[in-house]
Write a protein that holds these residues in place. Structure first.
Motif: not given
Length: 255
Positions: A41-50, A58-66
């Motif tokens: 619960p205290t850790h960062p979450k994972f997100f893959l954002l267009p 070209a196609e890209f995604n931005q990664l947000v994660m711990g």
């Protein structure tokens, strides 16, 4: 002539390795990284954002994660906070061979969600029934917990009362000289532990024993296999997602 011989040796060496590896099948031990995976619960979450760019086709995604997202490795800096402590090794500083070598799968459980504390005796009893864990082994703890993994909210079951190592069990494996210990749970410590009671982390990581969490597909892995996992080269990180695999001879059936 010497250069020709050297090139011929390089070619034959590469072909020998290619031919040897062709006799093995790969078992993927890593979870898919996707939004909604279980985390502490205290850790960062994972997100893959267009990430569309106006002038780039070209196609890209931005990664947000711990640095501890999904199937990952904990390195010593995770539990060695003193910057002057020589044991404070970060992810970019660990040797690649730290997650390569003979793996021993220790099958335990299944456990009810009561935060079962896997003790030293659980490990030694498994050894007595099977064979001894050796120096430089990578220990894979198959607690039969991985079937609880699911995306949140169903995945909350994965985060309730999981089994883990006691401090005494961690000391036993540490003193045997193992390279790393992995588990099919969210943490190497059991679910009823927190803070200073996370003894498995405190006993293993400062001693240089790497910890892997959220492994999967361990039911397919035989008792002995060749294990390989590579972390991202994250400077200053305390862990990293990994792509962990076991190499198993194709002549060996699934267990």
């Amino acid at each position: 002539m010497a250069l020709h011989n050297e090139r011929d040796l390089q070619r034959r060496s590469a072909e020998a390795l290619r031919d040897a590896l062709s006799a093995y099948r790969i078992i993927d031990l890593s979870r898919e990284l996707t939004q909604g995976i279980p985390t502490i619960p205290t850790h960062p979450k994972f997100f893959l954002l267009p990430f569309p760019a106006m002038t780039d086709p070209a196609e890209f995604n931005q990664l947000v994660m711990g640095d501890h997202s999904g199937t990952h490795v904990d390195v010593p800096a995770h539990f060695v906070p003193d910057p002057d402590d020589q044991r404070r090794v970060h992810t970019h500083e660990i040797p690649l061979t730290g997650l390569m070598g003979r793996a021993v799968k220790v099958s335990l459980g299944p456990y009810d969600p009561v935060s079962y504390n896997i003790g030293r005796e659980d490990i030694t009893e498994w050894e007595a029934r099977n064979f001894a864990i050796e120096r430089d082994d990578i220990v894979l703890l198959d607690t039969q917990w991985e079937h609880r993994w699911a995306l949140i909210p169903e995945g909350y079951d994965y985060l309730r009362g999981w089994p883990g190592l006691t401090g005494e069990a961690a000391i036993y494996l540490r003193d045997k000289g193992v390279k790393a210990v992995g588990i099919d749970c969210i943490s190497i410590d059991p679910g009823d532990k927190s803070g200073s009671d996370l003894r498995a982390h405190y006993e293993l990581l400062p001693a240089g024993v790497l910890v892997m969490e959220n492994l999967c597909n361990l039911a397919e892995v035989p008792q002995v296999s060749y294990f390989l996992a590579l972390p991202l080269r994250l400077k200053g990180a305390t862990g990293s997602p990994i792509r962990a695999i076991s190499l198993v001879p194709k002549t060996i059936g699934r267990q």
